[in-house]
Motif scaffolding. Structure first.
Motif: not given
Length: 560
Positions: A177, A207, A241, A264
């Motif tokens: 992400n 991420s 996320n 995440l």
């Protein structure tokens, strides 16, 4: 027989598409074939209209946007080529949709392409991987890789755009992400002064760790990315996320939303100038909406599984429980495999509000005073399944009710533009501009009717009392037929032809249209005209007053 089979198969496709469920290629093909063969492909575009809400009317202007993507004729899945976000720069609304081109639009100007291209998602490299021998046993949903949000920022002398998206990395065969920043030159006064290619954006955040592809269901479920942003001050942005369906049900192992070493399934706080980032909260699924309030509170709108969509107030260090706890069920209507409770929030931080059944809530905004006083301070949330807006009213810092406002298209993104208007971006590639106005009601029209028709005070008083009795059950708003038929344009309409579900059999089979005579007959003695009707005898047999009410209904109809 054929119709029943078609509807059964279409329902399976509906559940897959509208709930954004993982699936296999067979069901996608079945769903697309049925929709294309029997229903002519994609839904009809919306037109300008007026939507009713409890407090105000919403006038809409619809601006279809032609993206730089070629949708195959047989492609009817509304998740295809979806995604995107909106922001404002000066008088221009800016839109970042699936094709990676930033568009500008205004209420009086259709969307036009700018000279700004978004950073590269590397979707083509992902597509190339899907065609390799090493990944022949994986299922790829190629259109899941998409842009999720766009925000304009100002931080001291710096200003520009932030874009969030799922980014594929060929070197590690994994995805992140990602948040990227585009700085504007100090000389730029309008968006037409800005030109950018994908490589002109600076990567601010990715991420961690990079997410590996999975064999179960879909290789990369980037429709579960979240990726929504809320700027809370100079240099600071909150980013959602999602867990990419790495939840132990559609993936192997435990849900990563509970792993403090994995970003995440978390809400992140990021310095968008330096790239410094921190996990704010964990235990999240797919947060497709986020809004920052003037008092500093941050809320996220989060997809549950089957049921259990949530509105969460983000608290520093809090754990919201996913996938160990939810008000929802698995997609097979069972208990979450890692949970200790069933359909409860007993252990982890509970939501402020939850929806059952799930409307598949999406983007969310905090409504500023420039729209309408009646909605100021509310949260407005889009939805996918119900194709509606959900307005959440707060009192003493707590949500007290939600109002559903059907729109008729899957709402992907919401934004309140610099001119105060609320704008919707739909999966059908439409910008819908909303303007608020007072409901007004029948009273001003009744006053005008009495004045211009020279009605005596005594008659006017009887008429006003009768119309007020009508208004106790019936709305004078267009198409407001949920509780009883609207009286806004009933004169001249076919009898029992509105969407109201409670007509008596006698009225439903009556036939004909509402005329001066049969409306007066119905109002004078409802049971004689339509045995079994729930309509009370408001006029108590007073034919003269009934005829006066009919004349007013005719005037009201002609007025609008």
């Amino acid at each position: 027989m054929v119709a029943g089979c078609v509807l059964s198969l279409l329902f399976a496709g509906y559940e897959i598409s509208h709930r954004e469920l993982p699936t296999n290629k067979f069901w996608w093909k079945v769903d697309r074939k049925i929709q294309h063969t029997f229903f002519g492909g994609l839904p009809v575009k919306l037109g300008d209209t007026t939507y009713n809400s409890a407090l105000i009317l919403l006038d809409s202007h619809v601006d279809p946007v032609e993206l730089d993507v070629e949708r195959p004729k047989q492609e009817t899945n509304l998740m295809s080529f979806s995604g995107g976000g909106m922001t404002s720069f000066g008088n221009d609304l800016l839109l970042l949709p699936y094709d990676g081109i930033i568009y500008k639009a205004r209420p009086d100007m259709s969307a036009q392409r700018t000279a700004i291209r978004a950073p590269d998602t590397h979707r083509d490299e992902f597509r190339a991987l899907s065609e390799t021998e090493a990944y022949k046993d994986y299922h790829f949903d190629l259109y899941y890789i998409r842009y999720n949000d766009l925000k304009y920022f100002e931080a001291g002398d710096q200003r520009g755009l932030l874009a969030s998206y799922t980014e594929y990395h060929s070197d590690g065969e994994c995805a992140t992400n990602t948040l990227a920043r585009l700085d504007f030159a100090s000389s730029a006064t309008t968006i037409d002064d800005v030109t950018a290619e994908p490589n002109d954006w600076e990567i601010v955040y990715r991420s961690s760790p990079c997410l590996k592809l999975k064999k179960r269901l879909s290789a990369l479920e980037a429709h579960m990315a979240g990726g929504r942003m809320a700027i809370t001050g100079p240099e600071t942005v909150y980013l959602t996320n999602g867990d990419y369906h790495m939840d132990g049900m559609r993936s192997d192992g435990h849900g990563i939303a509970q792993d403090p070493e994995n970003e995440l399934g978390k809400v992140m706080r990021i310095n968008y100038l330096t790239g410094e980032s921190q996990i704010v909260s964990m235990g999240h699924r797919n947060m497709q909406g986020i809004a920052a309030l003037p008092n500093g509170d941050v809320y996220v709108a989060e997809h549950g599984p089957q049921g259990g969509d949530e509105l969460n107030l983000i608290r520093e260090g809090a754990n919201y429980g996913w996938p160990k706890e939810s008000y929802g069920l698995t997609y097979s209507s069972g208990k979450l495999p890692e949970s200790d409770s069933f359909g409860r929030h007993d252990t982890y931080t509970p939501p402020e509000f939850s929806w059952l059944p799930s409307p598949a809530i999406s983007s969310m905004i905090y409504i500023k005073p420039s729209f309408h006083d009646a909605w100021t301070g509310d949260l407005l949330i889009g939805s996918l399944i119900t194709e509606s807006l959900w307005r959440v009213r707060f009192a003493n810092g707590k949500p007290v009710y939600s109002e559903q406002i059907p729109i008729g298209s899957r709402i992907r993104s919401l934004w309140q533009h610099s001119n105060g208007q609320i704008v919707l971006w739909t999966d059908n590639h439409e910008l819908i501009w909303l303007t608020a106005r007072d409901i007004g009601g029948y009273a001003p029209v009744l006053d005008e009717y009495v004045k211009w028709h020279g009605i005596s005070p005594a008659t006017a008083n009887r008429l006003a009392a009768s119309v007020e009795r009508c208004a106790e059950c019936h709305s004078f708003q267009m198409a407001a037929n949920s509780r009883s038929p609207s009286l806004a344009r009933i004169y001249g309409e076919r009898i029992a032809s509105s969407s109201y579900a409670g007509y008596s059999d006698a009225l439903r089979t009556k036939g004909g249209r509402w005329t001066d005579e049969n409306l007066a007959d119905f109002l004078t003695d409802p049971q004689s005209f339509s045995p079994g009707t729930t309509m009370p005898n408001v006029m108590e047999g007073d034919r003269a007053t009934a005829e006066d009410v009919v004349k007013f209904l005719k005037y009201y109809n002609d007025k609008f």
